[in-house]
Design an enzyme around this catalytic site. Sequence first.
Site, PDB file in Angstrom:
ATOM      1  N   TYR A  78      13.307  -6.771  15.716  1.00 52.41           N
ATOM      2  CA  TYR A  78      13.314  -6.559  14.258  1.00 52.41           C
ATOM      3  C   TYR A  78      14.562  -7.187  13.628  1.00 52.41           C
ATOM      4  O   TYR A  78      14.477  -7.868  12.598  1.00 52.41           O
ATOM      5  CB  TYR A  78      13.256  -5.057  14.014  1.00 52.41           C
ATOM      6  CG  TYR A  78      13.244  -4.610  12.573  1.00 52.41           C
ATOM      7  CD1 TYR A  78      12.087  -4.715  11.801  1.00 52.41           C
ATOM      8  CD2 TYR A  78      14.374  -4.029  11.993  1.00 52.41           C
ATOM      9  CE1 TYR A  78      12.063  -4.259  10.480  1.00 52.41           C
ATOM     10  CE2 TYR A  78      14.356  -3.573  10.687  1.00 52.41           C
ATOM     11  CZ  TYR A  78      13.201  -3.689   9.934  1.00 52.41           C
ATOM     12  OH  TYR A  78      13.185  -3.231   8.635  1.00 52.41           O
ATOM     13  N   SER A  98       0.819  -1.219   0.000  1.00 54.17           N
ATOM     14  CA  SER A  98       0.000   0.000   0.000  1.00 54.17           C
ATOM     15  C   SER A  98       0.850   1.264   0.000  1.00 54.17           C
ATOM     16  O   SER A  98       0.365   2.340  -0.331  1.00 54.17           O
ATOM     17  CB  SER A  98      -0.924   0.003   1.219  1.00 54.17           C
ATOM     18  OG  SER A  98      -0.190  -0.256   2.402  1.00 54.17           O
ATOM     19  N   ARG A  99       2.108   1.143   0.413  1.00 53.48           N
ATOM     20  CA  ARG A  99       2.977   2.338   0.495  1.00 53.48           C
ATOM     21  C   ARG A  99       4.442   1.906   0.501  1.00 53.48           C
ATOM     22  O   ARG A  99       4.730   0.696   0.525  1.00 53.48           O
ATOM     23  CB  ARG A  99       2.650   3.167   1.741  1.00 53.48           C
ATOM     24  CG  ARG A  99       2.561   2.380   3.025  1.00 53.48           C
ATOM     25  CD  ARG A  99       1.694   3.087   4.078  1.00 53.48           C
ATOM     26  NE  ARG A  99       1.417   2.213   5.204  1.00 53.48           N
ATOM     27  CZ  ARG A  99       2.181   2.111   6.285  1.00 53.48           C
ATOM     28  NH1 ARG A  99       3.267   2.836   6.380  1.00 53.48           N
ATOM     29  NH2 ARG A  99       1.861   1.273   7.245  1.00 53.48           N
ATOM     30  N   ASN A 123       7.308  -8.493   1.487  1.00 53.19           N
ATOM     31  CA  ASN A 123       7.765  -7.136   1.825  1.00 53.19           C
ATOM     32  C   ASN A 123       7.163  -6.593   3.120  1.00 53.19           C
ATOM     33  O   ASN A 123       7.756  -5.724   3.765  1.00 53.19           O
ATOM     34  CB  ASN A 123       7.430  -6.193   0.661  1.00 53.19           C
ATOM     35  CG  ASN A 123       7.630  -4.748   1.020  1.00 53.19           C
ATOM     36  OD1 ASN A 123       8.745  -4.235   1.026  1.00 53.19           O
ATOM     37  ND2 ASN A 123       6.533  -4.068   1.378  1.00 53.19           N
ATOM     38  N   LYS A 181      14.739 -10.109  10.858  1.00 55.63           N
ATOM     39  CA  LYS A 181      15.377  -9.895   9.556  1.00 55.63           C
ATOM     40  C   LYS A 181      16.555 -10.849   9.350  1.00 55.63           C
ATOM     41  O   LYS A 181      16.808 -11.290   8.231  1.00 55.63           O
ATOM     42  CB  LYS A 181      15.825  -8.429   9.427  1.00 55.63           C
ATOM     43  CG  LYS A 181      14.656  -7.430   9.393  1.00 55.63           C
ATOM     44  CD  LYS A 181      13.664  -7.739   8.286  1.00 55.63           C
ATOM     45  CE  LYS A 181      12.677  -6.610   8.048  1.00 55.63           C
ATOM     46  NZ  LYS A 181      11.626  -6.980   7.068  1.00 55.63           N
TER      47      LYS A 181
HETATM   48  P1  NAP Z   1       6.201   1.047   5.477  1.00 52.96           P
HETATM   49  O1  NAP Z   1       6.246   2.276   4.634  1.00 52.96           O
HETATM   50  O2  NAP Z   1       6.018   1.176   6.946  1.00 52.96           O
HETATM   51  O3  NAP Z   1       5.047   0.093   4.878  1.00 52.96           O
HETATM   52  C1  NAP Z   1       4.826  -1.148   5.490  1.00 52.96           C
HETATM   53  C2  NAP Z   1       3.868  -1.943   4.622  1.00 52.96           C
HETATM   54  O4  NAP Z   1       3.658  -3.219   5.279  1.00 52.96           O
HETATM   55  C3  NAP Z   1       2.509  -1.299   4.499  1.00 52.96           C
HETATM   56  O5  NAP Z   1       2.014  -1.536   3.198  1.00 52.96           O
HETATM   57  C4  NAP Z   1       1.675  -2.045   5.542  1.00 52.96           C
HETATM   58  O6  NAP Z   1       0.299  -2.118   5.233  1.00 52.96           O
HETATM   59  C5  NAP Z   1       2.275  -3.427   5.431  1.00 52.96           C
HETATM   60  N1  NAP Z   1       1.997  -4.272   6.587  1.00 52.96           N
HETATM   61  C6  NAP Z   1       2.345  -4.066   7.884  1.00 52.96           C
HETATM   62  N2  NAP Z   1       1.901  -5.073   8.651  1.00 52.96           N
HETATM   63  C7  NAP Z   1       1.246  -5.941   7.821  1.00 52.96           C
HETATM   64  C8  NAP Z   1       0.560  -7.162   8.006  1.00 52.96           C
HETATM   65  N3  NAP Z   1       0.462  -7.725   9.216  1.00 52.96           N
HETATM   66  N4  NAP Z   1      -0.004  -7.760   6.929  1.00 52.96           N
HETATM   67  C9  NAP Z   1       0.086  -7.198   5.691  1.00 52.96           C
HETATM   68  N5  NAP Z   1       0.731  -6.044   5.450  1.00 52.96           N
HETATM   69  C10 NAP Z   1       1.305  -5.420   6.500  1.00 52.96           C
HETATM   70  O7  NAP Z   1       7.506   0.168   5.287  1.00 52.96           O
HETATM   71  P2  NAP Z   1       8.713   0.285   4.243  1.00 52.96           P
HETATM   72  O8  NAP Z   1       9.698   1.227   4.788  1.00 52.96           O
HETATM   73  O9  NAP Z   1       8.204   0.450   2.857  1.00 52.96           O
HETATM   74  O10 NAP Z   1       9.350  -1.176   4.407  1.00 52.96           O
HETATM   75  C11 NAP Z   1       9.020  -2.271   3.570  1.00 52.96           C
HETATM   76  C12 NAP Z   1       9.905  -3.445   3.939  1.00 52.96           C
HETATM   77  O11 NAP Z   1      11.276  -3.080   3.823  1.00 52.96           O
HETATM   78  C13 NAP Z   1       9.719  -3.920   5.384  1.00 52.96           C
HETATM   79  O12 NAP Z   1       9.847  -5.315   5.454  1.00 52.96           O
HETATM   80  C14 NAP Z   1      10.867  -3.247   6.107  1.00 52.96           C
HETATM   81  O13 NAP Z   1      11.208  -3.934   7.271  1.00 52.96           O
HETATM   82  C15 NAP Z   1      11.943  -3.309   5.046  1.00 52.96           C
HETATM   83  N6  NAP Z   1      13.003  -2.306   5.229  1.00 52.96           N
HETATM   84  C16 NAP Z   1      12.715  -0.965   5.192  1.00 52.96           C
HETATM   85  C17 NAP Z   1      13.750  -0.051   5.368  1.00 52.96           C
HETATM   86  C18 NAP Z   1      13.536   1.441   5.304  1.00 52.96           C
HETATM   87  O14 NAP Z   1      14.494   2.182   5.518  1.00 52.96           O
HETATM   88  N7  NAP Z   1      12.350   1.938   5.000  1.00 52.96           N
HETATM   89  C19 NAP Z   1      15.051  -0.513   5.598  1.00 52.96           C
HETATM   90  C20 NAP Z   1      15.293  -1.873   5.645  1.00 52.96           C
HETATM   91  C21 NAP Z   1      14.260  -2.759   5.454  1.00 52.96           C
HETATM   92  P3  NAP Z   1      -0.744  -0.999   5.768  1.00 52.96           P
HETATM   93  O15 NAP Z   1      -0.392   0.256   5.009  1.00 52.96           O
HETATM   94  O16 NAP Z   1      -2.071  -1.536   5.409  1.00 52.96           O
HETATM   95  O17 NAP Z   1      -0.498  -0.851   7.241  1.00 52.96           O
END
Ligand code: NAP
Length: 245
Positions: A153, A12-13, A88, A157
């Site tokens: 976390y 979704s985002r 993801n 991971k």
């Molecule tokens: P984000 O903007 O917080 O978005 C999280 C997404 O996960 C949203 O679409 C959310 O859906 C969904 N979600 C959360 N809980 C869920 C559940 N129980 N079932 C289904 N969907 C769920 O996160 P992001 O930064 O894009 O991160 C995406 C991935 O990359 C994650 O695994 C994160 O750990 C990893 N990551 C991110 C970073 C970073 O710097 N951003 C760095 C390393 C790794 P809703 O919108 O409906 O809540």
Amino acid sequence: MTARVALVTGASRGIGKAAALRLAEDGHSVAVNYVRSRDEAEAVVELIRQSGGDAMAVGADVGTEHGVADLFAAVEAAYGPVGILVNNAGATRDNLLLRMNADDWDDVLAVNLRSVFLCTKTALRGMLKARWGRVISMTSVSGLSGNPGQANYAAAKAGIVGFTKSVAKEVGSRGITVNAVAPGFIETDMTNEIDEAGRELAKGQISLGRFGTPDEISAAVGYLASEQAAYVTGQVLVVDGGLAI
Ligand code: NAP
């Protein structure tokens, strides 16, 4: 490129949204999963359709067995078996270990790691039959290097890394690759929570001196999902601007 059915959890985002857009651009039908943000997920679907692509939104909590069963039932009924799975969905609940309670641990492990087990296991049925598949899971540099305040976390991971390498060995002979992408600091809602001082501190540790964009992660997802990556499996592709080196 052969059109496949792609499922992106948490699309979704942020990074998941970028991955969904990229896979649709590459010609795949894309299931956009979300848990709460229905309007945002529908907006991602609309964006894809406006560009001539094919997508559907499916709400489901991927940390639960019934959520994953319902999710795959909906996707398979509309599109058929999933060929490309992007694990993801993720969430943080940061605290120093001594202040972390068992719910903070369980919830973070469920969203970030249990979901990967449940979705991958379910997707593999169709992939094994097709003798083709791509599993791409979002880990993090936190899982490779550790991060204070993120024991839950980082454990989840790091778990994805061991899971990815094990399953890659189990299914490699059937034409299925299993890889992970490890982002560093990426501009999304997840990192918006970091205050200005924290951001400056982080930037000082990143060789390229800036946070990454979701598109810079979806480029890695697009590559690992493609035919060009047919001989790449069991790998963790770090996309972090040189943070972890
Ligand atoms: P984000 O903007 O917080 O978005 C999280 C997404 O996960 C949203 O679409 C959310 O859906 C969904 N979600 C959360 N809980 C869920 C559940 N129980 N079932 C289904 N969907 C769920 O996160 P992001 O930064 O894009 O991160 C995406 C991935 O990359 C994650 O695994 C994160 O750990 C990893 N990551 C991110 C970073 C970073 O710097 N951003 C760095 C390393 C790794 P809703 O919108 O409906 O809540």
